[in-house]
Design an enzyme around this catalytic site. Structure first.
Site, PDB file in Angstrom:
ATOM      1  N   GLU A 118       3.603 -74.890  49.264  1.00 26.78           N
ATOM      2  CA  GLU A 118       2.311 -74.746  48.460  1.00 26.78           C
ATOM      3  C   GLU A 118       2.233 -75.508  47.165  1.00 26.78           C
ATOM      4  OE1 GLU A 118       2.442 -70.349  47.145  1.00 26.78           O
ATOM      5  OE2 GLU A 118       3.114 -70.158  49.094  1.00 26.78           O
ATOM      6  N   LYS A 120       2.688 -76.275  43.311  1.00 24.78           N
ATOM      7  CA  LYS A 120       3.146 -75.404  42.368  1.00 24.78           C
ATOM      8  C   LYS A 120       2.347 -75.740  41.112  1.00 24.78           C
ATOM      9  CE  LYS A 120       7.573 -74.778  39.799  1.00 24.78           C
ATOM     10  NZ  LYS A 120       7.044 -74.485  38.295  1.00 24.78           N
ATOM     11  N   ASP A 122       0.488 -75.553  37.652  1.00 26.33           N
ATOM     12  CA  ASP A 122       1.105 -75.495  36.313  1.00 26.33           C
ATOM     13  C   ASP A 122       0.292 -74.810  35.141  1.00 26.33           C
ATOM     14  OD1 ASP A 122       2.770 -76.179  34.220  1.00 26.33           O
ATOM     15  OD2 ASP A 122       2.118 -78.297  34.071  1.00 26.33           O
TER      16      ASP A 122
HETATM   17  S1  IVH Z   1       6.318 -68.433  43.586  1.00 26.12           S
HETATM   18  C1  IVH Z   1       9.972 -65.491  43.241  1.00 26.12           C
HETATM   19  N1  IVH Z   1       4.527 -69.917  44.108  1.00 26.12           N
HETATM   20  O1  IVH Z   1       6.403 -71.561  38.938  1.00 26.12           O
HETATM   21  C2  IVH Z   1       8.933 -66.618  43.502  1.00 26.12           C
HETATM   22  N2  IVH Z   1       5.351 -69.893  41.951  1.00 26.12           N
HETATM   23  O2  IVH Z   1       9.010 -72.128  38.074  1.00 26.12           O
HETATM   24  C3  IVH Z   1       7.811 -66.620  42.273  1.00 26.12           C
HETATM   25  N3  IVH Z   1       4.337 -71.269  40.077  1.00 26.12           N
HETATM   26  O3  IVH Z   1       7.105 -68.305  37.517  1.00 26.12           O
HETATM   27  C4  IVH Z   1       7.104 -67.617  42.402  1.00 26.12           C
HETATM   28  N4  IVH Z   1       2.916 -72.167  41.617  1.00 26.12           N
HETATM   29  O4  IVH Z   1       4.741 -69.132  37.469  1.00 26.12           O
HETATM   30  C5  IVH Z   1       5.175 -69.543  43.059  1.00 26.12           C
HETATM   31  N5  IVH Z   1       2.686 -71.655  44.482  1.00 26.12           N
HETATM   32  C6  IVH Z   1       3.558 -71.232  43.556  1.00 26.12           C
HETATM   33  C7  IVH Z   1       3.552 -71.477  42.221  1.00 26.12           C
HETATM   34  C8  IVH Z   1       4.688 -70.676  41.518  1.00 26.12           C
HETATM   35  C9  IVH Z   1       3.409 -72.110  40.299  1.00 26.12           C
HETATM   36  C10 IVH Z   1       4.908 -70.992  38.822  1.00 26.12           C
HETATM   37  C11 IVH Z   1       5.111 -69.476  38.625  1.00 26.12           C
HETATM   38  C12 IVH Z   1       6.796 -69.326  38.302  1.00 26.12           C
HETATM   39  C13 IVH Z   1       7.093 -70.709  38.064  1.00 26.12           C
HETATM   40  C14 IVH Z   1       8.615 -70.918  38.506  1.00 26.12           C
END
Ligand code: IVH
Length: 676
Positions: A118, A120, A122
């Site tokens: 996915e 990520k 921001d």
């Molecule tokens: S999953 C336990 N999926 O990245 C898994 N996080 O650096 C939790 N984030 O706190 C997160 N896109 O705010 C997940 N496709 C995505 C994401 C994502 C952005 C952020 C989220 C998380 C942070 C961690």
């Protein structure tokens, strides 16, 4: 009819209207693919508002009219998470990512592992709790176990459903009580617009969309949150704090089916190579997205395997973030200087120790204005963090202070006099900006000449910074007319100017005389008169002479010209020096007459973007037709776009239109709008 029966009737009517509106909100804000026009949507909404006003007792909290409600608050109430909201471990190289993959194989003792990749996003993570299919609470991540209850603000975000019908949840296989986790973000166009407005109002600016999102979600006044366009992407579904489906990919599909916005840019992968290809693909296409991403998240698909792999202290072992090269860097502020623009505005600029950021070397960053400097607290000698967003110019985001980065000591003060001409600088009451008001300030002259020679104006190639600096410094060019009096001998005395380049410049200058009237109007640099207004003025008046002698009332007859622009034009031509300048331009042979053109008004005020290949018209023809009907054709899609006309093989503009919820039409609809 008995009163009770009548009430039931009205209730039914209200509910069916609400369901209709919910459907269209979903089409617009989640799918970015509306079925009806904005106007038709407003009609429905107004109907609902009216009916609810007549029967206030029947208003329900999940009605689409109730997104913005509640009074400003003094603070937020804390709320506990059903299970910790964790973050992710980061990797920065292919090797590190391979190591993670190897560990997953080792720990699970399996070879065939499926992943989901996915983007990520921001923004900031946010948990939404639904009870009986209705949004009950929105909670920020906070410290992971306890966040802040920001429900009233979350309710204003149109891509967050306030309620989901039972049958819909059932079809998606989701229980009526559940929790969604996902990312709240501010799309780049909304971010830019917000900062522009803040700058105009003299408010401090947000450094990037992420900070803007956090600031907006934590607004104490929900109506302000509602005005700024936030978006929410869901990526987790929990019940009683536990993952509900057997596979993560099922979760995403189910969330999508239930009406949540789930990023369509995702991929199931079976091998490392597939994961890596996805990472590479989006690193390249990153700038085409309407929101910022800082990497890719790779997740193990099977929930059972996720549970087996478990967690380290604060992050799951079953997921990892691959972070793209930083778009920020830390560097030293060598000095803060002031730049004077064409309008005399003084902009403080930080001169930095050159630092590589995301593929380019950054050695300057704008500090915007005095308020921004105060907000940052930046001094000469400080170490600062500099960020470069998708298509945003480099910005100082904060001052860094630790043992390796001592603070600087020299405070910056706006000079009392213009650094270019020594005239006293003025700050108008209530305005953020300081200005040099000397009409003959050399900096203004330089910027005016550069503007006049630029590609969209007189298109004089070769007349860039280096040449213009010399021409103005040596007094060879004192106004734009002087450009046309330059001789080869004049040019040959300049640095880095041989016979051939001198001749090229002269040829370019000569050729520019043929450019049409609207370019010259634009080139004069009249305040508020941009490229488009210049074109309308040229078409309406047909000559510089007629424009010069028009009254404010006459000017306001022109498309898109209001009192502010009209006044500015009249003031410009009241100045004898400016009239003399136009006289000279005429004598020097520039084109100061054109064809008058009557535009239609069918599409007045509407902006179109063309993409793909149309079957019956070339791009140029379509553009002409739209413009003749009073519409406008822009080259890129933004929130201001009204229609995207998509032909065969439409590309990223179509994606962007969907992302922003802009109405997409085909060639036949375009022809219909043009009037058959
Ligand atoms: S999953 C336990 N999926 O990245 C898994 N996080 O650096 C939790 N984030 O706190 C997160 N896109 O705010 C997940 N496709 C995505 C994401 C994502 C952005 C952020 C989220 C998380 C942070 C961690």
């Amino acid at each position: 009819m008995p009163a009770a029966a009548r009430d039931k009737d009205i209730e039914k009517k209200l509910e069916s209207l609400r369901e209709k509106i919910r459907h269209h909100e979903y089409r617009y804000y989640v799918l970015d693919d509306p079925e009806i026009s904005d106007a038709a949507f407003d009609v429905l909404m107004n109907e609902l508002k009216k009916l609810e006003a007549q029967h206030p007792a029947l208003i329900t909290p999940d009605s689409p009219t109730q997104r913005v409600g509640g009074k400003p608050r003094e603070g937020f109430v804390k709320a506990r998470h059903s299970s910790p909201m964790l973050s992710l471990d980061n990797t920065y190289s292919e090797d590190e990512l391979r190591n993670w993959e190897r560990r997953v194989h080792e720990l699970s003792g399996r070879k065939d592992i499926e992943y989901v990749c996915e983007l990520k996003l921001d923004g900031m993570s946010l948990a939404l709790r639904y009870e009986d299919g209705k949004l009950a609470r929105g909670i920020t991540r906070g410290d992971g176990s306890e966040g802040e209850d920001v429900t009233l603000n979350v309710r204003t975000v149109r891509s967050v459903p306030l309620s989901i019908a039972r049958e819909k949840l059932k079809k998606a296989g989701i229980p009526t009580d559940f929790e969604v986790r996902g990312e709240m973000l501010m799309p780049i166009p909304a971010f830019k617009r917000m900062n522009e407005e803040r700058e105009q109002k003299g408010l401090s600016l947000f450094a990037n969309p992420r900070n803007a999102t956090a600031g907006t979600v934590r607004q104490l006044e929900p109506s302000i949150t509602a005005e700024r366009r936030l978006d929410y992407f869901a990526y987790m579904l929990l019940q009683n704090g536990r993952t509900y489906f057997e596979r993560h990919s099922q979760t995403l599909d189910a969330l999508e089916e239930a009406g949540f916005k789930v990023n369509t840019r995702r991929k199931r992968a079976k091998t490392f190579e597939e994961v890596w290809a996805f990472i590479r693909e989006w690193e390249e296409k990153r700038d085409s997205l309407p929101y910022e991403i800082d990497g890719i998240v790779v997740k193990v698909d099977r929930t059972a395997l996720q549970d087996e792999l478990g967690y380290t202290g604060k992050a799951p072992r079953w997921a990892i973030a691959y972070k793209y090269a930083a778009r920020s860097g830390i560097t030293h502020v060598d000095d803060i200087i002031v730049q004077v623009g064409r309008t005399g505005k003084l902009t403080p600029v930080a001169l930095l120790q050159p630092v590589p950021i995301g593929g380019t070397t950054v050695s300057r960053a704008t500090l915007h204005n005095m308020d921004e400097i105060e907000r940052l607290g930046v001094k000469v000698g400080d170490w600062v963090e500099v960020e470069r967003g998708g298509d945003v110019i480099p910005k100082v985001t904060r001052v860094v202070e630790d043992t390796h980065h001592p603070r600087g000591h020299k405070s910056f003060h706006m000079p009392e006099r213009c650094p270019e001409c020594g005239t006293k600088v003025v700050r108008t009451e209530g305005e953020v900006d300081y200005r040099c008001v000397n009409a003959n300030c050399p900096a203004k002259l330089r910027e005016t000449i550069l503007h006049f020679a630029s590609r969209h104006v007189m298109n004089i190639e070769g007349m860039g910074d280096a040449l213009v600096n010399q021409l103005t410094d040596r007094g060879l060019v004192k106004n734009v007319a002087d450009i046309y009096k330059l001789t080869k001998a004049d040019l040959l005395q300049l640095e880095r100017m041989g016979d051939k380049s001198a001749q090229n410049v002269l040829d370019e200058i000569e050729a520019s005389k043929k450019l049409p009237l609207e370019r010259v109007i634009f080139g004069l640099g009249i305040r508020f008169v941009g490229e488009r207004t210049a074109q309308f003025l040229a078409e309406h008046f047909g000559s510089m002479d007629a424009l010069m002698n028009a009254s404010e009332e006459e000017l306001q007859q022109v498309n898109e010209v209001g009192p502010r622009i009209a006044k500015s034009i009249v003031e410009f031509f009241q100045e004898p020096k400016n009239r003399a300048l136009v006289d000279q331009l005429e004598k020097l042979g520039l084109t100061l007459t054109g064809k008058k053109k009557q535009r239609g008004t069918t599409l007045a005020g509407k902006t179109f973007v063309l993409t793909g290949t149309l079957a019956r018209h070339s791009r140029e023809q379509a553009k002409q037709l739209i413009e003749d009907a009073g519409g406008r054709v822009a080259s890129s899609v933004s929130k201001k776009t009204d229609f995207v006309v998509a032909g065969a093989d439409a590309g990223s503009k179509l994606d962007k239109a969907r992302e922003l919820g802009i109405q997409v039409i085909g060639e036949p609809e375009m022809e219909a709008l043009l009037g058959g």
